[in-house]
Design an enzyme around this catalytic site. Structure first.
Site, PDB file in Angstrom:
ATOM      1  N   LYS A 139     -10.366 -24.898 -28.469  1.00 10.37           N
ATOM      2  CA  LYS A 139     -11.811 -24.764 -28.698  1.00 10.37           C
ATOM      3  C   LYS A 139     -12.098 -23.606 -29.672  1.00 10.37           C
ATOM      4  O   LYS A 139     -12.815 -23.778 -30.645  1.00 10.37           O
ATOM      5  CB  LYS A 139     -12.547 -24.529 -27.368  1.00 10.37           C
ATOM      6  CG  LYS A 139     -12.317 -25.622 -26.335  1.00 10.37           C
ATOM      7  CD  LYS A 139     -13.069 -25.355 -25.043  1.00 10.37           C
ATOM      8  CE  LYS A 139     -12.573 -24.165 -24.248  1.00 10.37           C
ATOM      9  NZ  LYS A 139     -11.200 -24.310 -23.697  1.00 10.37           N
ATOM     10  N   ARG A 154      -3.805 -11.960 -24.300  1.00  6.14           N
ATOM     11  CA  ARG A 154      -4.900 -11.841 -23.329  1.00  6.14           C
ATOM     12  C   ARG A 154      -4.355 -11.632 -21.931  1.00  6.14           C
ATOM     13  O   ARG A 154      -3.325 -12.189 -21.572  1.00  6.14           O
ATOM     14  CB  ARG A 154      -5.748 -13.128 -23.362  1.00  6.14           C
ATOM     15  CG  ARG A 154      -6.961 -12.999 -24.235  1.00  6.14           C
ATOM     16  CD  ARG A 154      -7.638 -14.294 -24.507  1.00  6.14           C
ATOM     17  NE  ARG A 154      -7.972 -15.108 -23.349  1.00  6.14           N
ATOM     18  CZ  ARG A 154      -8.640 -16.264 -23.411  1.00  6.14           C
ATOM     19  NH1 ARG A 154      -9.049 -16.698 -24.597  1.00  6.14           N
ATOM     20  NH2 ARG A 154      -8.894 -16.962 -22.345  1.00  6.14           N
ATOM     21  N   ARG A 198     -19.824 -24.638 -18.042  1.00  5.09           N
ATOM     22  CA  ARG A 198     -18.531 -24.832 -17.409  1.00  5.09           C
ATOM     23  C   ARG A 198     -18.661 -25.270 -15.958  1.00  5.09           C
ATOM     24  O   ARG A 198     -17.657 -25.479 -15.291  1.00  5.09           O
ATOM     25  CB  ARG A 198     -17.842 -23.477 -17.422  1.00  5.09           C
ATOM     26  CG  ARG A 198     -16.440 -23.463 -17.930  1.00  5.09           C
ATOM     27  CD  ARG A 198     -16.018 -22.014 -17.823  1.00  5.09           C
ATOM     28  NE  ARG A 198     -14.681 -21.799 -18.171  1.00  5.09           N
ATOM     29  CZ  ARG A 198     -14.258 -21.416 -19.370  1.00  5.09           C
ATOM     30  NH1 ARG A 198     -15.110 -21.269 -20.359  1.00  5.09           N
ATOM     31  NH2 ARG A 198     -12.995 -21.187 -19.562  1.00  5.09           N
ATOM     32  N   ARG A 206      -0.142 -17.816 -26.828  1.00  2.82           N
ATOM     33  CA  ARG A 206      -1.272 -17.400 -27.678  1.00  2.82           C
ATOM     34  C   ARG A 206      -1.249 -15.882 -27.920  1.00  2.82           C
ATOM     35  O   ARG A 206      -0.962 -15.096 -27.019  1.00  2.82           O
ATOM     36  CB  ARG A 206      -2.601 -17.760 -27.007  1.00  2.82           C
ATOM     37  CG  ARG A 206      -3.779 -17.152 -27.778  1.00  2.82           C
ATOM     38  CD  ARG A 206      -5.133 -17.538 -27.284  1.00  2.82           C
ATOM     39  NE  ARG A 206      -5.169 -17.704 -25.848  1.00  2.82           N
ATOM     40  CZ  ARG A 206      -6.043 -18.485 -25.235  1.00  2.82           C
ATOM     41  NH1 ARG A 206      -6.927 -19.155 -25.943  1.00  2.82           N
ATOM     42  NH2 ARG A 206      -6.037 -18.589 -23.935  1.00  2.82           N
ATOM     43  N   ARG A 221      -6.800 -21.467 -13.936  1.00  2.36           N
ATOM     44  CA  ARG A 221      -7.830 -21.898 -14.893  1.00  2.36           C
ATOM     45  C   ARG A 221      -7.848 -23.417 -15.007  1.00  2.36           C
ATOM     46  O   ARG A 221      -8.915 -24.021 -15.149  1.00  2.36           O
ATOM     47  CB  ARG A 221      -7.587 -21.243 -16.255  1.00  2.36           C
ATOM     48  CG  ARG A 221      -8.016 -19.775 -16.252  1.00  2.36           C
ATOM     49  CD  ARG A 221      -7.331 -18.955 -17.315  1.00  2.36           C
ATOM     50  NE  ARG A 221      -7.636 -19.364 -18.658  1.00  2.36           N
ATOM     51  CZ  ARG A 221      -6.925 -19.004 -19.723  1.00  2.36           C
ATOM     52  NH1 ARG A 221      -5.854 -18.235 -19.582  1.00  2.36           N
ATOM     53  NH2 ARG A 221      -7.286 -19.403 -20.912  1.00  2.36           N
TER      54      ARG A 221
HETATM   55  P1  AP5 Z   1      -7.394 -21.664 -28.446  1.00  3.01           P
HETATM   56  O1  AP5 Z   1      -8.113 -22.154 -29.648  1.00  3.01           O
HETATM   57  O2  AP5 Z   1      -7.403 -20.186 -28.195  1.00  3.01           O
HETATM   58  O3  AP5 Z   1      -7.835 -22.482 -27.146  1.00  3.01           O
HETATM   59  P2  AP5 Z   1      -9.168 -22.443 -26.301  1.00  3.01           P
HETATM   60  O4  AP5 Z   1      -9.486 -23.839 -25.924  1.00  3.01           O
HETATM   61  O5  AP5 Z   1     -10.221 -21.644 -27.014  1.00  3.01           O
HETATM   62  O6  AP5 Z   1      -8.592 -21.690 -25.050  1.00  3.01           O
HETATM   63  P3  AP5 Z   1      -9.158 -20.558 -24.097  1.00  3.01           P
HETATM   64  O7  AP5 Z   1      -8.010 -20.162 -23.231  1.00  3.01           O
HETATM   65  O8  AP5 Z   1      -9.847 -19.475 -24.872  1.00  3.01           O
HETATM   66  O9  AP5 Z   1     -10.163 -21.346 -23.277  1.00  3.01           O
HETATM   67  P4  AP5 Z   1     -10.648 -20.987 -21.905  1.00  3.01           P
HETATM   68  O10 AP5 Z   1     -11.731 -21.986 -21.783  1.00  3.01           O
HETATM   69  O11 AP5 Z   1      -9.660 -20.946 -20.817  1.00  3.01           O
HETATM   70  O12 AP5 Z   1     -11.038 -19.439 -22.090  1.00  3.01           O
HETATM   71  P5  AP5 Z   1     -12.424 -18.683 -22.305  1.00  3.01           P
HETATM   72  O13 AP5 Z   1     -12.201 -17.575 -23.228  1.00  3.01           O
HETATM   73  O14 AP5 Z   1     -13.541 -19.634 -22.546  1.00  3.01           O
HETATM   74  O15 AP5 Z   1      -5.877 -22.182 -28.551  1.00  3.01           O
HETATM   75  C1  AP5 Z   1      -4.931 -21.853 -27.563  1.00  3.01           C
HETATM   76  C2  AP5 Z   1      -3.539 -21.672 -28.199  1.00  3.01           C
HETATM   77  O16 AP5 Z   1      -3.091 -22.938 -28.694  1.00  3.01           O
HETATM   78  C3  AP5 Z   1      -3.535 -20.722 -29.420  1.00  3.01           C
HETATM   79  O17 AP5 Z   1      -2.350 -19.985 -29.399  1.00  3.01           O
HETATM   80  C4  AP5 Z   1      -3.607 -21.667 -30.625  1.00  3.01           C
HETATM   81  O18 AP5 Z   1      -2.967 -21.108 -31.772  1.00  3.01           O
HETATM   82  C5  AP5 Z   1      -2.853 -22.891 -30.097  1.00  3.01           C
HETATM   83  N1  AP5 Z   1      -3.354 -24.139 -30.653  1.00  3.01           N
HETATM   84  C6  AP5 Z   1      -4.658 -24.462 -30.913  1.00  3.01           C
HETATM   85  N2  AP5 Z   1      -4.745 -25.705 -31.416  1.00  3.01           N
HETATM   86  C7  AP5 Z   1      -3.464 -26.202 -31.456  1.00  3.01           C
HETATM   87  C8  AP5 Z   1      -2.879 -27.435 -31.866  1.00  3.01           C
HETATM   88  N3  AP5 Z   1      -3.635 -28.434 -32.356  1.00  3.01           N
HETATM   89  N4  AP5 Z   1      -1.538 -27.572 -31.754  1.00  3.01           N
HETATM   90  C9  AP5 Z   1      -0.772 -26.576 -31.249  1.00  3.01           C
HETATM   91  N5  AP5 Z   1      -1.246 -25.380 -30.853  1.00  3.01           N
HETATM   92  C10 AP5 Z   1      -2.589 -25.193 -30.956  1.00  3.01           C
HETATM   93  O19 AP5 Z   1     -12.663 -18.118 -20.816  1.00  3.01           O
HETATM   94  C11 AP5 Z   1     -11.821 -17.122 -20.271  1.00  3.01           C
HETATM   95  C12 AP5 Z   1     -12.359 -16.717 -18.906  1.00  3.01           C
HETATM   96  O20 AP5 Z   1     -13.687 -16.190 -19.024  1.00  3.01           O
HETATM   97  C13 AP5 Z   1     -12.497 -17.854 -17.862  1.00  3.01           C
HETATM   98  O21 AP5 Z   1     -11.286 -18.120 -17.187  1.00  3.01           O
HETATM   99  C14 AP5 Z   1     -13.584 -17.286 -16.953  1.00  3.01           C
HETATM  100  O22 AP5 Z   1     -13.056 -16.306 -16.093  1.00  3.01           O
HETATM  101  C15 AP5 Z   1     -14.513 -16.590 -17.930  1.00  3.01           C
HETATM  102  N6  AP5 Z   1     -15.572 -17.482 -18.434  1.00  3.01           N
HETATM  103  C16 AP5 Z   1     -15.768 -17.854 -19.735  1.00  3.01           C
HETATM  104  N7  AP5 Z   1     -16.811 -18.690 -19.823  1.00  3.01           N
HETATM  105  C17 AP5 Z   1     -17.298 -18.851 -18.576  1.00  3.01           C
HETATM  106  C18 AP5 Z   1     -18.356 -19.613 -18.034  1.00  3.01           C
HETATM  107  N8  AP5 Z   1     -19.148 -20.390 -18.805  1.00  3.01           N
HETATM  108  N9  AP5 Z   1     -18.554 -19.559 -16.687  1.00  3.01           N
HETATM  109  C19 AP5 Z   1     -17.789 -18.801 -15.890  1.00  3.01           C
HETATM  110  N10 AP5 Z   1     -16.756 -18.050 -16.344  1.00  3.01           N
HETATM  111  C20 AP5 Z   1     -16.511 -18.077 -17.674  1.00  3.01           C
END
Ligand code: AP5
Length: 207
Positions: free
Chosen positions: A13, A152, A88, A127, A163
């Site tokens: 994402k 992270r 979410r 990552r 997660r």
């Molecule tokens: P990346 O692009 O970083 O993936 P992402 O989908 O953004 O992953 P996140 O881990 O950031 O998502 P998340 O939803 O768990 O975390 P968030 O920060 O929202 O890519 C991942 C890896 O894969 C990278 O190394 C990249 O290079 C690689 N990659 C990408 N595309 C690829 C491809 N096509 N092929 C191969 N490799 C690839 O949330 C974190 C925490 O915050 C949550 O756990 C929660 O505690 C809190 N939080 C955030 N939002 C909320 C909410 N709305 N409500 C409650 N808690 C929340």
């Protein structure tokens, strides 16, 4: 364009949002990035969020809903936004829907980046990111030589497992709501970064 990117942790994402917003000229609003910034600043919100995030748990709805609904009223989001990581949970989706209705706006699309669970752990634990927020992967997308990167706190195997549980249990249930509205676009998230970007553009009709 008012849109949402949704998908399991590590689906890509953040990576895809950074590529797409340049063309769409809308802000990339990541709830995870905003919460991590609050943790870094040591604000009260950040201290509360840190406990949940480290363990891979969701931060309480009341905290996140207020933060995002406030953010989307900022001037840079007047013509649209790309939400990443929000909504979410069903209450978050309902709160967003009510706020948009009140403001007289419609959501244009929600793009679901689909990646099977067995590929997620490798993506998440590999990552790395740099100080500017650019996202890399130790194998798939290494940082350029000389760029220092960090991992992270929630990119451990244990937190990743939690997660994924939260994603399937709390986030997937929001999808039927958008499917019924006819705005849910499913995109295969496996392939090169360019391939996935092209699929998203095609799904949005902007290629
Ligand atoms: P990346 O692009 O970083 O993936 P992402 O989908 O953004 O992953 P996140 O881990 O950031 O998502 P998340 O939803 O768990 O975390 P968030 O920060 O929202 O890519 C991942 C890896 O894969 C990278 O190394 C990249 O290079 C690689 N990659 C990408 N595309 C690829 C491809 N096509 N092929 C191969 N490799 C690839 O949330 C974190 C925490 O915050 C949550 O756990 C929660 O505690 C809190 N939080 C955030 N939002 C909320 C909410 N709305 N409500 C409650 N808690 C929340």
């Amino acid at each position: 364009m008012r849109m949402i990117l949704v998908g399991p942790p590590g689906a890509g994402k953040g990576t895809q949002a950074a590529r797409l917003v340049q063309n769409f000229r809308i802000p990339h609003i990541s709830s995870g990035d905003m919460l991590r910034a609050a943790v870094k600043e040591g604000t009260e919100l950040g201290q509360e969020a840190d406990r949940y995030m480290k363990a891979g748990k969701l931060v309480p709805d009341a905290v996140v809903i207020g933060m995002i609904l406030d953010r989307i009223t900022k001037p840079d989001a007047a013509n649209g936004f790309m939400l990443d990581g929000f909504p979410r949970t069903v209450p978050q989706a309902e709160a967003l829907d009510a706020a948009l209705k009140k403001a007289g706006f419609d959501l244009d699309a929600i793009v679901l980046i689909e990646v099977a669970d067995d590929l997620i752990k490798e993506r998440v634990t590999g990552r790395r990111s740099d100080a500017a927020g650019n996202i890399y992967h130790i194998k798939n997308n290494p940082a350029p030589a000389g760029v220092s990167v960090v991992q992270r706190k929630d990119d451990t195997e244990e937190a990743c497992t939690e997660r994924l549980v939260k994603y399937h249990g709390e986030t997937e249930p929001i999808l039927p709501f958008y499917e019924k509205k006819g705005i849910l676009k499913r995109v295969n998230g496996v392939g090169s970064l360019d391939e996935v970007s092209a699929r998203i553009r095609k799904a949005l009709g902007t290629h």
